[in-house]
Design a protein around this motif. Sequence first.
Motif, PDB file in Angstrom:
ATOM      1  N   ALA A 141      -9.116  13.584  10.195  1.00 33.29           N
ATOM      2  CA  ALA A 141      -9.292  12.314   9.313  1.00 33.29           C
ATOM      3  C   ALA A 141     -10.696  10.783   9.450  1.00 33.29           C
ATOM      4  O   ALA A 141     -10.139  10.944  10.726  1.00 33.29           O
ATOM      5  N   SER A 142     -11.644  10.700   8.749  1.00 32.86           N
ATOM      6  CA  SER A 142     -12.042   9.882   8.927  1.00 32.86           C
ATOM      7  C   SER A 142     -11.335   8.443   8.988  1.00 32.86           C
ATOM      8  O   SER A 142      -9.876   8.774   8.187  1.00 32.86           O
ATOM      9  N   PHE A 143     -11.682   6.892   9.223  1.00 32.86           N
ATOM     10  CA  PHE A 143     -10.297   6.341   9.254  1.00 32.86           C
ATOM     11  C   PHE A 143     -10.318   5.901   7.405  1.00 32.86           C
ATOM     12  O   PHE A 143      -8.840   5.897   7.285  1.00 32.86           O
ATOM     13  N   PHE A 144     -11.640   6.343   6.686  1.00 32.20           N
ATOM     14  CA  PHE A 144     -11.315   5.924   5.298  1.00 32.20           C
ATOM     15  C   PHE A 144     -10.588   7.010   4.208  1.00 32.20           C
ATOM     16  O   PHE A 144      -9.690   6.520   3.885  1.00 32.20           O
ATOM     17  N   GLU A 145     -10.584   7.710   5.061  1.00 35.69           N
ATOM     18  CA  GLU A 145      -9.505   9.358   4.643  1.00 35.69           C
ATOM     19  C   GLU A 145      -8.297   9.049   4.952  1.00 35.69           C
ATOM     20  O   GLU A 145      -7.441   8.995   4.663  1.00 35.69           O
ATOM     21  N   ALA A 146      -8.006   8.453   5.736  1.00 35.40           N
ATOM     22  CA  ALA A 146      -6.540   8.103   6.716  1.00 35.40           C
ATOM     23  C   ALA A 146      -6.198   7.123   5.757  1.00 35.40           C
ATOM     24  O   ALA A 146      -4.741   6.968   5.460  1.00 35.40           O
ATOM     25  N   MET A 147      -7.059   5.932   5.557  1.00 34.85           N
ATOM     26  CA  MET A 147      -6.035   5.213   4.489  1.00 34.85           C
ATOM     27  C   MET A 147      -5.764   5.422   3.447  1.00 34.85           C
ATOM     28  O   MET A 147      -5.184   5.150   2.600  1.00 34.85           O
ATOM     29  N   LEU A 148      -6.290   6.502   2.842  1.00 34.69           N
ATOM     30  CA  LEU A 148      -6.555   6.843   1.284  1.00 34.69           C
ATOM     31  C   LEU A 148      -4.800   8.051   1.612  1.00 34.69           C
ATOM     32  O   LEU A 148      -4.385   7.659   0.714  1.00 34.69           O
ATOM     33  N   ALA A 149      -4.730   8.292   2.555  1.00 32.70           N
ATOM     34  CA  ALA A 149      -3.946   9.277   2.712  1.00 32.70           C
ATOM     35  C   ALA A 149      -2.266   8.095   2.681  1.00 32.70           C
ATOM     36  O   ALA A 149      -1.368   8.309   2.228  1.00 32.70           O
ATOM     37  N   ALA A 150      -2.495   7.091   3.551  1.00 33.80           N
ATOM     38  CA  ALA A 150      -0.859   6.160   3.805  1.00 33.80           C
ATOM     39  C   ALA A 150      -1.684   4.985   2.517  1.00 33.80           C
ATOM     40  O   ALA A 150      -0.682   3.840   1.992  1.00 33.80           O
ATOM     41  N   ARG A 151      -2.286   5.091   1.353  1.00 37.98           N
ATOM     42  CA  ARG A 151      -2.115   3.742   0.086  1.00 37.98           C
ATOM     43  C   ARG A 151      -1.018   3.750  -1.007  1.00 37.98           C
ATOM     44  O   ARG A 151      -0.402   2.747  -0.785  1.00 37.98           O
ATOM     45  N   VAL A 152      -0.400   4.871  -0.776  1.00 33.08           N
ATOM     46  CA  VAL A 152       0.639   4.656  -1.195  1.00 33.08           C
ATOM     47  C   VAL A 152       1.927   3.593  -0.443  1.00 33.08           C
ATOM     48  O   VAL A 152       2.431   3.265  -1.036  1.00 33.08           O
ATOM     49  N   TRP A 153       1.797   4.378   0.693  1.00 34.88           N
ATOM     50  CA  TRP A 153       2.867   4.116   1.428  1.00 34.88           C
ATOM     51  C   TRP A 153       2.401   1.867   1.222  1.00 34.88           C
ATOM     52  O   TRP A 153       3.255   0.825   1.543  1.00 34.88           O
ATOM     53  N   LEU A 154       0.765   2.057   2.011  1.00 32.75           N
ATOM     54  CA  LEU A 154       0.853  -0.069   2.076  1.00 32.75           C
ATOM     55  C   LEU A 154       0.562  -0.246   0.178  1.00 32.75           C
ATOM     56  O   LEU A 154       0.470  -1.485  -0.062  1.00 32.75           O
ATOM     57  N   ARG A 155       0.845  -0.019  -0.639  1.00 30.86           N
ATOM     58  CA  ARG A 155       1.294  -0.206  -2.012  1.00 30.86           C
ATOM     59  C   ARG A 155       2.663  -0.399  -1.855  1.00 30.86           C
ATOM     60  O   ARG A 155       2.984  -1.673  -2.441  1.00 30.86           O
ATOM     61  N   GLY A 156       3.560   0.044  -1.215  1.00 30.30           N
ATOM     62  CA  GLY A 156       4.571  -0.451  -0.800  1.00 30.30           C
ATOM     63  C   GLY A 156       4.727  -1.469   0.358  1.00 30.30           C
ATOM     64  O   GLY A 156       5.978  -2.163  -0.343  1.00 30.30           O
ATOM     65  N   VAL A 157       3.659  -1.916   1.149  1.00 29.87           N
ATOM     66  CA  VAL A 157       3.918  -3.062   1.835  1.00 29.87           C
ATOM     67  C   VAL A 157       3.865  -4.331   0.430  1.00 29.87           C
ATOM     68  O   VAL A 157       4.300  -5.189   1.142  1.00 29.87           O
ATOM     69  N   ALA A 158       2.884  -3.927  -0.325  1.00 29.16           N
ATOM     70  CA  ALA A 158       2.063  -5.082  -1.328  1.00 29.16           C
ATOM     71  C   ALA A 158       3.286  -5.557  -1.690  1.00 29.16           C
ATOM     72  O   ALA A 158       3.596  -6.834  -2.131  1.00 29.16           O
ATOM     73  N   VAL A 159       4.083  -4.439  -2.521  1.00 27.51           N
ATOM     74  CA  VAL A 159       5.052  -5.285  -3.668  1.00 27.51           C
ATOM     75  C   VAL A 159       6.487  -5.894  -2.142  1.00 27.51           C
ATOM     76  O   VAL A 159       6.889  -6.486  -3.195  1.00 27.51           O
ATOM     77  N   SER A 160       6.781  -5.090  -1.084  1.00 25.50           N
ATOM     78  CA  SER A 160       7.766  -5.285  -0.666  1.00 25.50           C
ATOM     79  C   SER A 160       7.386  -6.933   0.285  1.00 25.50           C
ATOM     80  O   SER A 160       8.251  -7.951  -0.476  1.00 25.50           O
ATOM     81  N   GLY A 161       6.127  -6.687   0.223  1.00 25.54           N
ATOM     82  CA  GLY A 161       5.736  -8.445   0.574  1.00 25.54           C
ATOM     83  C   GLY A 161       5.729  -9.396  -0.770  1.00 25.54           C
ATOM     84  O   GLY A 161       6.015 -10.515  -0.404  1.00 25.54           O
ATOM     85  N   ALA A 162       4.948  -9.157  -1.645  1.00 21.52           N
ATOM     86  CA  ALA A 162       5.644 -10.103  -3.119  1.00 21.52           C
ATOM     87  C   ALA A 162       6.837 -10.035  -3.360  1.00 21.52           C
ATOM     88  O   ALA A 162       7.365 -11.287  -3.107  1.00 21.52           O
ATOM     89  N   LEU A 163       8.217  -9.087  -3.197  1.00 20.44           N
ATOM     90  CA  LEU A 163       9.434  -9.570  -3.235  1.00 20.44           C
ATOM     91  C   LEU A 163       9.960 -10.480  -1.802  1.00 20.44           C
ATOM     92  O   LEU A 163      10.520 -11.726  -2.347  1.00 20.44           O
ATOM     93  N   LEU A 164       9.249 -10.376  -0.951  1.00 21.92           N
ATOM     94  CA  LEU A 164      10.093 -11.019   0.489  1.00 21.92           C
ATOM     95  C   LEU A 164       9.194 -12.250  -0.020  1.00 21.92           C
ATOM     96  O   LEU A 164      10.251 -13.518   0.300  1.00 21.92           O
ATOM     97  N   GLY A 165       8.198 -12.392  -0.073  1.00 21.89           N
ATOM     98  CA  GLY A 165       7.660 -14.562  -0.650  1.00 21.89           C
ATOM     99  C   GLY A 165       8.758 -14.229  -1.823  1.00 21.89           C
ATOM    100  O   GLY A 165       8.185 -16.214  -1.863  1.00 21.89           O
ATOM    101  N   ILE A 166       9.091 -13.933  -2.451  1.00 21.86           N
ATOM    102  CA  ILE A 166      10.075 -14.938  -4.181  1.00 21.86           C
ATOM    103  C   ILE A 166      11.423 -15.135  -2.786  1.00 21.86           C
ATOM    104  O   ILE A 166      12.110 -15.935  -3.042  1.00 21.86           O
ATOM    105  N   GLY A 167      12.011 -13.961  -2.303  1.00 24.31           N
ATOM    106  CA  GLY A 167      12.693 -14.520  -1.582  1.00 24.31           C
ATOM    107  C   GLY A 167      13.024 -15.394  -1.026  1.00 24.31           C
ATOM    108  O   GLY A 167      13.999 -15.794  -0.457  1.00 24.31           O
ATOM    109  N   ILE A 168      11.719 -15.591  -0.862  1.00 23.37           N
ATOM    110  CA  ILE A 168      11.800 -16.838   0.594  1.00 23.37           C
ATOM    111  C   ILE A 168      11.853 -18.015   0.025  1.00 23.37           C
ATOM    112  O   ILE A 168      11.932 -18.917  -0.158  1.00 23.37           O
TER     113      ILE A 168
END
Length: 168
Positions: A141-168
Amino acid sequence: VRELSYGVSMTEWIVLAHLLWSRPPATGSDDSSLDIPRHFLARAGTWIQWNLVLALLMSIPTLNVYTHGTQVTVAHAMGSTIGINTMILWAAGFSIILEGRPRAPRLLTTALQLTHVALACMFVSLIGAGITKGYAQAGGASFFEAMLAARVWLRGVAVSGALLGIGI
């Protein structure tokens, strides 16, 4: 030379086994102002173990093919920086701030728990994104296709990062 270095690297599993079996039990204290610093230190110890496991798994050549240069490496660095170093610094800071206080404020204990849960979710999300991306790229897969495949996980990173910022 490669086989020798791999063999030496794999001896770290002995260190991990020793850490897991010799971890001291949590001890209670009459001084509840020390509960928060001790909790931070215990979490730092947990992050040491998780990062050692991840580092050992990353050093296995068969797995390294899929994880090298992906978010798995970021998870390892983030777990080391936030999970270990920051927890130790916070333990030191809170032992000074809470000295002489009979009890830590409830908001502080809630923020502490939110921080740890968010950090663990971010760690898992980064590992999932890295494995997904590495597997997709290994499959052609191309880089773009690989990143599309990982999109769900990356959304989890974003949400958990926001929660981490709130917790800190």
